[in-house]
Design an enzyme around this catalytic site. Structure first.
Site, PDB file in Angstrom:
ATOM      1  N   ALA A   1      37.956 -14.073-105.779  1.00  0.00           N
ATOM      2  CA  ALA A   1      39.182 -13.366-105.415  1.00  0.00           C
ATOM      3  C   ALA A   1      40.332 -13.795-106.321  1.00  0.00           C
ATOM      4  O   ALA A   1      41.501 -13.758-105.923  1.00  0.00           O
ATOM      5  CB  ALA A   1      39.522 -13.612-103.948  1.00  0.00           C
ATOM      6  N   SER A   2      39.990 -14.238-107.532  1.00  0.00           N
ATOM      7  CA  SER A   2      40.989 -14.578-108.546  1.00  0.00           C
ATOM      8  C   SER A   2      42.025 -15.566-108.010  1.00  0.00           C
ATOM      9  O   SER A   2      41.673 -16.646-107.586  1.00  0.00           O
ATOM     10  CB  SER A   2      41.661 -13.307-109.072  1.00  0.00           C
ATOM     11  OG  SER A   2      40.716 -12.469-109.677  1.00  0.00           O
ATOM     12  N   HIS A   3      43.289 -15.175-108.034  1.00  0.00           N
ATOM     13  CA  HIS A   3      44.376 -16.081-107.675  1.00  0.00           C
ATOM     14  C   HIS A   3      44.683 -16.102-106.184  1.00  0.00           C
ATOM     15  O   HIS A   3      45.585 -16.814-105.750  1.00  0.00           O
ATOM     16  CB  HIS A   3      45.650 -15.680-108.431  1.00  0.00           C
ATOM     17  CG  HIS A   3      46.113 -14.293-108.078  1.00  0.00           C
ATOM     18  ND1 HIS A   3      45.610 -13.183-108.694  1.00  0.00           N
ATOM     19  CD2 HIS A   3      47.012 -13.845-107.159  1.00  0.00           C
ATOM     20  CE1 HIS A   3      46.184 -12.097-108.179  1.00  0.00           C
ATOM     21  NE2 HIS A   3      47.036 -12.473-107.248  1.00  0.00           N
TER      22      HIS A   3
ATOM     23  N   LYS B   1      33.758  -8.470-107.691  1.00  0.00           N
ATOM     24  CA  LYS B   1      34.283  -7.847-108.903  1.00  0.00           C
ATOM     25  C   LYS B   1      33.103  -7.175-109.590  1.00  0.00           C
ATOM     26  O   LYS B   1      32.142  -7.839-109.983  1.00  0.00           O
ATOM     27  CB  LYS B   1      34.902  -8.887-109.829  1.00  0.00           C
ATOM     28  CG  LYS B   1      36.215  -9.481-109.334  1.00  0.00           C
ATOM     29  CD  LYS B   1      36.805 -10.387-110.406  1.00  0.00           C
ATOM     30  CE  LYS B   1      38.189 -10.869-110.053  1.00  0.00           C
ATOM     31  NZ  LYS B   1      38.788 -11.650-111.155  1.00  0.00           N
TER      32      LYS B   1
END
Length: 476
Positions: free
Chosen positions: A122-124, A133
């Site tokens: 979930a990246s950042h 993704k």
């Protein structure tokens, strides 16, 4: 972020999800872990979207092969096990990379000639979040059109799974990061000899994720001495994982204790933020500028960033006698524009570097190698580098609207009010002034409009934003 948007109906071998929005088809499908199905990212949502994604991949192959990797967040192991089981039950073969980075997984798709890839990250976003993704066969994020198709397919029930003899097979390859670093070292734009000779000393914040694996491999290959912060991979992020200045106080303090520069990445290592030797934040917007400066000198050609990125890259590019163009926000749009204009460098102002000579994806590690190469090439410090670039200050704000459904009409009215300026409606509303700009975008997940403004000084940037907010209030 799926709250109050999803209803799950369960039959023996069918899961139907109605009104399920993809939060962003250019960055993946994400949500919080735990809670009731329909309100969070649960096994039911995973099953629906993985079924839709598998169907999308079958347009290329009757038996798809995908690459699967994850970052270090707490839910990663659990989500990975669920994804493995679902994909194999749908007859999909998996190349399992384990702990990796987003750019490493992207490069593995083409390395193994796979039909697609999935990054569990979930990246950042904070530790409660995770995401799928989704990549195409080129190791690039699926297009907006494909994302919408998968979204629609996810609303339909999965009526059957494969028989036992047709279950997908699982193959392990744990060298994705080492392969990635080797390709960086081999890239002719990276001055490996010069970097090794310079003997850089770097402080790096790994934010308790896979940067703690990737950065040491890269630093050792480049002969860089390093000290790591938050290097335990447990997903217990020691600060907000977005690499913004207010979250990097520890890195800033460490860097000024005898290091040449500080480096911060996000949990999946596709964003890069820098700190100079004095402990000052270099700025994510200027990460791309500094890298593009070097690349365009070594290989002259067009540059691309998105509509919300700093004007500094445009000015730098034009000053070199080259061409610049902007795309809508989102990596997939930047990549599309880069291919269209034949850009030699591109990215986004959030510290995302895209070097097409390596791969079409944001990549903090190639960004580090190119940034160090620029410092070698100019024989200077990071602070000296920034002093040579156009100075801009950005202001980021937002505004809640009583009726977000009328935002397009609102944007039209605002555009008419600024008809004498340069208007761009490809992604919300961008208004370019001689000495600055404003970009308005509707949020996909909240009833708000994001208001970004930039100018030569922060007071004028804030003034532009305040004027727009006042105009919106008068028009509502």
């Amino acid at each position: 972020m799926f709250k109050k948007h999803i209803r799950v109906e369960i039959n023996t071998f069918a899961i139907q999800i109605r009104k399920m929005p993809i939060i962003s088809s250019v960055s993946g499908i994400r949500g919080t872990i735990g809670g009731a199905p329909g309100n969070n990212l649960t096994p039911y949502e995973l099953l629906a979207y993985l079924g839709a994604y598998t169907q999308y991949l079958r347009t290329r192959s009757a038996r798809p092969k995908i690459v699967l990797g994850r970052d270090g967040r707490k839910s990663g192991e659990t989500v990975n096990a669920l994804v493995e089981g679902i994909l194999m039950s749908l007859g999909t073969d998996i190349i399992q990379l384990g702990l990796s980075t987003t750019p490493s997984v992207e490069m593995a798709v083409t390395r193994f000639n796979a039909d697609g890839g999935i990054i569990l990250s979930a990246s950042h976003n904070p530790k409660e979040w995770n995401a799928l993704k989704l990549l195409n066969h080129m190791g690039e994020f699926i297009s907006e059109e494909d994302g919408l198709m998968i979204q629609e397919t996810a609303k339909l029930p999965i009526s059957a799974f494969v028989r036992v003899d047709d279950l997908g097979k699982l193959e392990y390859h744990t060298d994705s990061i080492a392969y990635h670093v080797q390709k960086i070292i081999e890239n002719p734009l990276v001055d490996v000899h010069g970097i090794r000779k310079r003997k850089f000393k770097v402080a790096a914040d790994c934010i308790n994720s896979t940067g703690a694996i990737a950065l040491p491999i890269l630093f050792e290959a480049l002969g860089v001495e390093y000290s790591l912060l938050n290097e335990i991979i447990n997903g217990e992020f020691q600060h907000n994982p977005e690499p913004l200045p207010e979250h990097l106080n520890e890195l800033m303090s460490l860097t000024k204790q005898g290091f040449d520069l500080g480096i911060s990445v996000d949990p999946d290592v596709d964003r890069l933020a820098l700190v100079d030797a004095n402990g000052n934040y270099f700025g994510e917007e200027y990460t791309l500028v500094a890298v593009a400066d070097y690349v365009m000198d070594k290989k002259p050609g067009p540059s691309v960033s998105n509509l919300s990125s700093s004007r500094a890259l445009r000015d730098l590019t034009l000053n070199k006698g080259l061409t610049y163009s902007a795309s809508p926000v989102g990596e997939v749009h930047v990549v599309k524009e880069m291919k269209k204009v034949g850009a030699v460098i591109g990215g986004e102002g959030n510290g995302g570097i895209i070097l097409p000579d390596l791969h079409y994806g944001r990549d903090a590690m190639i960004g580090i190698a190119l940034l160090l190469s620029n410092l070698v090439n100019r024989n200077c410090k990071l602070s000296d580098l920034k002093a040579n670039y156009p100075v801009y200050e950005m202001n980021k704000d937002k505004m809640t609207l009583p009726d977000i459904q009328k935002v397009d009409r609102l944007f039209e009215m605002i555009a008419q009010n600024y008809a004498s300026q340069t208007i761009d409606r490809r992604d919300g509303l961008k208004i370019d002034f001689p000495n600055g700009w404003i970009h308005l975008r509707k949020s996909n997940t909240e009833p708000i409009v994001r208001i970004y403004s930039e100018a030569r000084d922060s007071s004028y940037a804030r003034k532009l934003g305040a004027e727009i907010k006042s105009l919106i209030e008068s028009l509502n």
